[in-house]
Design an enzyme around this catalytic site. Structure first.
Site, mmCIF file in Angstrom:
data_model
loop_
_atom_site.group_PDB
_atom_site.id
_atom_site.type_symbol
_atom_site.label_atom_id
_atom_site.label_comp_id
_atom_site.label_asym_id
_atom_site.label_seq_id
_atom_site.Cartn_x
_atom_site.Cartn_y
_atom_site.Cartn_z
ATOM 1 N N ASP A 88 0.822 -1.204 0.000
ATOM 2 C CA ASP A 88 0.000 0.000 0.000
ATOM 3 C C ASP A 88 0.857 1.256 0.000
ATOM 4 O O ASP A 88 1.924 1.303 0.624
ATOM 5 C CB ASP A 88 -0.901 -0.021 1.246
ATOM 6 C CG ASP A 88 -1.814 1.179 1.327
ATOM 7 O OD1 ASP A 88 -2.655 1.328 0.440
ATOM 8 O OD2 ASP A 88 -1.682 1.956 2.287
ATOM 9 N N GLU A 122 1.175 -0.473 -5.157
ATOM 10 C CA GLU A 122 0.219 0.597 -5.421
ATOM 11 C C GLU A 122 1.052 1.873 -5.499
ATOM 12 O O GLU A 122 1.407 2.463 -4.493
ATOM 13 C CB GLU A 122 -0.820 0.705 -4.303
ATOM 14 C CG GLU A 122 -1.896 1.725 -4.639
ATOM 15 C CD GLU A 122 -2.441 2.477 -3.443
ATOM 16 O OE1 GLU A 122 -3.475 3.140 -3.599
ATOM 17 O OE2 GLU A 122 -1.826 2.425 -2.359
#
Length: 757
Positions: A407, A460
């Site tokens: 993330d 990401e």
């Protein structure tokens, strides 16, 4: 008399340190000590009327020497203690200070060096048998603490009772006999300033149900995995040439038990219901939003406190393994969202863990996330890198996780991320790149792929940072894949516009192909697109209800025909009309309505087509796998070829992003002969108008668009039509094709049949 055979004399200052919880050398004062005959025992235990020693078949009272300190000679050999409270209550227990260290020199060396790849096997709480006694070994890293004690239900949360032994460079440990699975505990830390902190275990395997904050002893050994076949073959299923279609799930809100207070499903219920659903929908992978323990439901898991603990919200660790095992036995990969970029400021977590900025930076310009009010890991500290890299390996090895989606990578790569001038500290060369975070990500990927062959990592990452998915030895960050955030933003902007204006924004669809092969891309339609007032994916689409559904179906057809692996957030597969709500469940009532069922059927068939046709996946990351046929801004049409390896049937994808039907739309194709209409997003079975190509078309026209042959096709309004070369005229049409005048179309495509084309 030798000092090793003398009775232990404890000075008044030492007695005071014990009673005030300031003793940092408890094993030098407490426990047994050899005498010329027998042994001398010293025990500190508050709030007792009497203390007896059970040894050599009998019990003798241990004299009180001062306050809560008991000491005296006892027979040689093992012993137990019998305590009596003022109320008369009695209990027996083994003395923790009779047990030697558990951690060996190699563990301590690797911990100090920051290279302990299996750090969780040294630190944390481990149920074990030590010196013939069953109990739990506790170990924690707190180098700047003056004293660390383990506290819990077993000692009334009193930090004076069980101070730990300092070993190595800042590690504290103790073996607690009789402490077993399910016991709650924390570490009580006396910091350098004299403050007392109670902290959850950074490497704990279990936690209490939030909002309670204690760690829980969990025995994570002994699970009987049944996924050997999947583990042996998963490398092929996760290669960049494999079909990868990911269903992203927030475990707490996929379904809820409305007949049981609206609670979320347990891991074991997910193992039955979620796995069956994902398999039926044709996805190849299940991606779970973070399951590492987190205190605040509204963070969706992206602000974890217990990186080594599967959240107890849905069950204990072995039941989480049940979910992974069930997915693997169904042929599904399991991916986890992993958050090494930041952690919350909650007092029981990592923040100023031993009274200092241990895991984070002291300077808030380096160590505080202004967007999320969280703390940033100090990647330049080897012990912190070790903690995080070992955590990645932990999930991959202990829980057979097949991949990690990392993330907020962009926030890690740049020191000035979301900061104004003067709010950040440049790197040693005066630049904005975070060298320490970059080194950490490289080492994490090298270690993860080395320790768990066959896995995949995904970033990401929303910037143009180079070589995110290139190998480390080729100058890359080492990720297997990168989320294509630019593609997602551009194409959703295009689709949200009224079709009459789309011709002026034609490049939003085509631009992604200018960089499509710079990384191994995943095309993500994730949870971030359906929260925080962005509305549902369906309602991003313009027009009336029919047009909204048609636009969404066309978008999915475009997405599955476009180079790149696929990711779709739960609920989007049936066009949930509402924005996602983490406090509820998906709108399964809407999923039972015809137009929503049509979208769901389309996604299922797109997955089948994508998996069954190598041309749609084998060369996702290779420019040889894609060729434009034609794009027409005035008509908002696009056509391209997808190719696999030699012998794989080529595929042609044609998009019409206007509500205008286009009969006799002629396009060039690479092969003459019959082209089967393998999928049509306007089919009646998907909720469309039923306009189609009667199962296929014949490419019998002259060369066009740089291709040796051409064919005239019917393009329904707001649709994507996919054609496959080489199917004989007598073969069955694909699902939704207009076959023999029947606009309802034929049965679903069989992926096995597609693979033979």
């Amino acid at each position: 008399m030798d000092s090793e055979t003398q009775p232990m004399q404890i000075s008044p200052d030492q007695q005071l340190a014990l009673s005030q919880g300031r003793c940092d050398t408890p094993f030098a004062l407490l426990g047994p000590r050899p005498l010329a005959e027998g042994q001398w025992l010293t025990v500190y235990h508050p709030d007792l009327a009497r203390l007896s020693v059970i040894a050599d078949g009998g019990a003798v009272e241990l004299p009180r020497v001062a306050g809560d300190l008991f000491a005296g000679p006892i027979p040689e050999g093992p012993y137990r203690l019998r305590a009596q409270a003022g109320s008369g209550a009695e209990w027996e227990f083994s003395d923790p200070y009779a047990f030697g260290p558990v951690l060996g020199e190699m563990d301590l060396h690797l911990l100090a060096e920051g290279t302990h790849r299996h750090l969780w096997r040294a630190l944390g709480a481990h149920v074990m048998t030590h010196q013939g006694v069953r109990g739990t070994h506790f170990a924690v890293w707190a180098p700047n603490a003056r004293r660390v004690s383990v506290v819990g239900q077993f000692n009334r949360w009193d930090g004076r009772r069980h101070p730990m032994r300092r070993v190595g460079q800042g590690v504290w440990e103790i073996f607690m006999p009789g402490v077993v699975e399910g016991v709650q505990y924390k570490y009580e830390i006396l910091d350098a300033q004299g403050g007392v902190l109670q902290k959850a275990d950074p490497v704990g395997f279990g936690s209490q149900h939030p909002p309670e904050k204690a760690s829980v002893v969990r025995d994570i050994t002994g699970f009987g995995w049944k996924d050997a076949a999947w583990m042996a073959s998963r490398a092929g299923a996760q290669d960049r040439r494999a079909p990868i279609s990911i269903y992203e799930v927030h475990p707490g809100s996929w379904r809820r038990r409305m007949d049981d207070g609206g609670r979320p499903l347990s891991y074991q219920e997910m193992a039955r219901e979620l796995v069956a659903y994902v398999k039926d929908m044709g996805f190849t992978h299940l991606e779970l939003m973070p399951v590492s323990e987190f205190p605040f439901d509204g963070s969706w898991g992206y602000q974890p406190v217990g990186l080594y603990a599967p959240t107890i919200r849905f069950g204990p660790p072995h039941e989480f393994r049940d979910l992974v095992d069930a997915a693997h036995r169904a042929g599904l990969g399991v991916l986890l969202d992993w958050v090494p970029g930041h952690f919350p400021t909650d007092a029981h977590g990592l923040a100023r863990f031993d009274g200092t900025a241990l895991y984070e930076h002291e300077d808030p310009r380096e160590g505080f996330h202004q967007d999320w009010n969280t703390l940033i890991y100090n990647y330049g500290r080897v012990e912190v890198q070790n903690f995080l890299i070992a955590n990645a390996v932990y999930w991959l090895q202990e829980y057979h996780i097949d991949g990690l989606r990392v993330d907020a990578v962009a926030s890690m790569l740049y020191r000035d991320y979301s900061r104004k001038a003067g709010e950040w500290v440049p790197n040693k060369d005066g630049g904005r790149e975070n060298y320490e975070a970059i080194a950490f990500l490289k080492q994490m990927n090298v270690t993860a792929y080395g320790e768990a062959p066959g896995i995949m990592t995904m970033a990401e990452e929303s910037t143009s940072f180079p070589k995110v998915s290139a190998p480390v030895d080729a100058g890359g960050l080492g990720f297997g894949f990168k989320w294509n955030m630019g593609w997602m933003n551009d194409t959703l902007r295009y689709m949200s516009r009224d079709p009459v204006h789309r011709g002026y924004h034609h490049d939003l669809i085509s631009f992604g192909l200018t960089y499509a092969y710079s990384e191994n891309f995943i095309l993500p339609i994730s949870h971030d697109e359906v929260v925080h007032g962005k509305g549902s994916l369906l309602h991003k689409m313009p027009g009336d209800e029919w047009q909204q559904f048609a636009n969404l179906r066309a978008y999915y057809g475009f997405m599955w025909g476009h180079p790149g692996k696929k990711l779709l957030f739960m609920g989007c597969e049936f066009a949930q009309p509402e924005e996602w709500n983490h406090n509820g469940e998906l709108n399964w009532l809407a999923a039972s309505q015809p137009l929503h069922q049509g979208v769901q059927a389309l996604v299922r068939d797109l997955n089948g087509l994508y998996v069954g046709l190598p041309a749609l996946h084998a060369r996702d990351a290779e420019p040889e796998g894609f060729q434009w046929i034609a794009t027409d801004a005035a008509q908002s049409t696009f056509a391209w070829i997808r190719r696999g390896d030699a012998g794989d049937a080529p595929v042609v994808v044609v998009c019409n992003f206007t509500p205008v039907p286009r009969p006799d739309f002629r396009i060039g194709v690479p092969l003459a002969g019959h082209w089967r209409e393998a999928l049509n997003t306007d089919a009646l079975v998907y909720g469309g108008s039923g306009m189609g190509n009667l199962g296929g078309v014949q490419a019998d026209g002259p060369g066009q668009d740089g291709q040796p042959a051409s064919m005239a096709v019917t393009l329904p309004p707001l649709s994507v039509v996919i054609f496959v070369a080489g199917a004989g005229a007598g073969e069955g049409a694909g699902r939704g094709d207009a076959k023999d005048g029947d606009p309802d179309g034929a049965e679903a495509v069989d992926p096995d049949d597609l693979a033979k084309d």
